[in-house]
Design an enzyme around this catalytic site. Structure first.
Site, PDB file in Angstrom:
ATOM      1  N   CYS A 156      11.774 -13.020 -45.185  1.00 38.28           N
ATOM      2  CA  CYS A 156      12.195 -14.052 -45.969  1.00 38.28           C
ATOM      3  C   CYS A 156      12.308 -13.461 -47.376  1.00 38.28           C
ATOM      4  O   CYS A 156      12.535 -14.583 -48.246  1.00 38.28           O
ATOM      5  CB  CYS A 156      10.570 -14.906 -45.406  1.00 38.28           C
ATOM      6  SG  CYS A 156       9.893 -16.162 -46.733  1.00 38.28           S
ATOM      7  N   CYS A 157      11.717 -12.608 -47.475  1.00 38.56           N
ATOM      8  CA  CYS A 157      12.388 -12.002 -48.846  1.00 38.56           C
ATOM      9  C   CYS A 157      13.922 -11.353 -49.899  1.00 38.56           C
ATOM     10  O   CYS A 157      14.002 -11.790 -50.306  1.00 38.56           O
ATOM     11  CB  CYS A 157      11.510 -10.782 -49.160  1.00 38.56           C
ATOM     12  SG  CYS A 157       9.298 -10.948 -49.374  1.00 38.56           S
ATOM     13  N   CYS A 206       5.030 -15.196 -54.470  1.00 39.20           N
ATOM     14  CA  CYS A 206       5.175 -16.682 -53.128  1.00 39.20           C
ATOM     15  C   CYS A 206       3.978 -17.395 -53.461  1.00 39.20           C
ATOM     16  O   CYS A 206       3.014 -16.707 -53.145  1.00 39.20           O
ATOM     17  CB  CYS A 206       5.991 -17.189 -51.925  1.00 39.20           C
ATOM     18  SG  CYS A 206       8.236 -16.689 -52.957  1.00 39.20           S
ATOM     19  N   CYS A 228       2.114 -16.346 -50.158  1.00 40.07           N
ATOM     20  CA  CYS A 228       2.044 -14.806 -49.678  1.00 40.07           C
ATOM     21  C   CYS A 228       1.285 -13.876 -50.532  1.00 40.07           C
ATOM     22  O   CYS A 228       0.873 -12.803 -50.601  1.00 40.07           O
ATOM     23  CB  CYS A 228       3.382 -13.903 -49.336  1.00 40.07           C
ATOM     24  SG  CYS A 228       4.327 -14.368 -48.419  1.00 40.07           S
ATOM     25  N   CYS A 237       9.071  -6.414 -52.883  1.00 43.39           N
ATOM     26  CA  CYS A 237       9.652  -7.524 -51.933  1.00 43.39           C
ATOM     27  C   CYS A 237      10.879  -7.713 -51.735  1.00 43.39           C
ATOM     28  O   CYS A 237      11.324  -8.173 -50.732  1.00 43.39           O
ATOM     29  CB  CYS A 237       9.691  -8.815 -52.930  1.00 43.39           C
ATOM     30  SG  CYS A 237      10.186  -7.952 -54.628  1.00 43.39           S
TER      31      CYS A 237
END
Length: 247
Positions: free
Chosen positions: A122-123, A203, A206, A229
């Protein structure tokens, strides 16, 4: 104009760091931005808990410097509002909002649930790749990382090699007290989530509040063996200072 790679000395990070020794605050940042070995430079800011310090210094010495802000589209609403308010208040004229490409989001995370399965992926999708595209054409970039944030940052140098670019960390040696004092003495607006127990802000899904006595980044990816990240990695490895690399 980008630097000519054939003329760049191999130890340029050490040369620049030596030239910055003895300088502090906006004077150090200004000298770094004007250094002949820096080339074309951008400041990358999360507009997070401590970001206003470096942004304020930039506004004093070079407000037209490009500022890259990565909107992962999963940030806290408070961060998005703060970004707009701070940029306007400080007169930063070249803020560029960076996002993942829509087609990549549709292909790799159509339901916005990738962070539940694979935070690294995702990062990479929402931060690392968009930033790499945004940095295309830049020779160097400025970060607001500090050694007191712990983890991989404890031996952070003022200047480091990051692939073909340089990374400048002009407030690496600042303490948390230095940060707090600077914000107060200059009357700068704090990020609204700091007062709610968020000393490090990423985010929404998280990031969690940090309890008293915990590491300042304990609320980032809580419960996972993850400290960064990914934007501070080169070839899949964390970028560390010389001492850490030698360990």
């Amino acid at each position: 104009m980008p630097l000519d790679a054939t003329l760049i000395p191999a130890d340029r990070a050490d040369i620049i760091a030596a030239d910055l020794q003895g300088l502090q605050g906006a004077e150090r940042l200004g000298a770094a931005l004007k250094h002949p070995l820096i080339g074309k430079v951008a400041l990358v800011s999360s507009f997070g808990a401590d970001s206003v310090v470096l942004l304020h210094q930039l506004a004093q010495v070079a407000p037209a410097t490009p500022v890259l802000f990565i909107d992962t589209q999963m940030l806290f609403p408070e961060t998005l509002d703060y970004q707009r308010d701070v940029a306007e208040a400080l007169g930063l004229t070249a803020v560029r909002v960076i996002r993942a490409r829509a087609m990549h989001l549709a292909q790799e995370d159509p339901a916005n649930t990738l962070h539940l399965r694979d935070t690294d992926a995702c990062c990479d999708l929402r931060k690392t790749r968009p930033l790499e595209r945004a940095l295309s054409g830049f020779d160097s970039w400025v970060t607001g990382r500090k050694r007191f944030q712990g983890g991989l940052r404890t031996e952070l140098p003022l200047v480091e090699e990051a692939g073909r670019r340089l990374k400048l960390n002009p407030i690496a040696d600042w303490t948390s007290t230095d940060i707090t004092d600077y914000i107060r003495s200059h009357g700068l607006p704090p990020h609204p989530l700091v007062a709610k127990g968020y000393p490090s802000i990423g985010c929404g899904p998280c990031t969690s509040p940090v309890a008293e006595g915990e590491d300042v980044r304990a609320g980032r990816w809580r419960g996972q063996e993850k400290e960064e990240c990914g934007i501070h990695f080169v070839d899949g490895k964390a970028v560390r200072g010389p001492a850490a690399s030698a360990a």
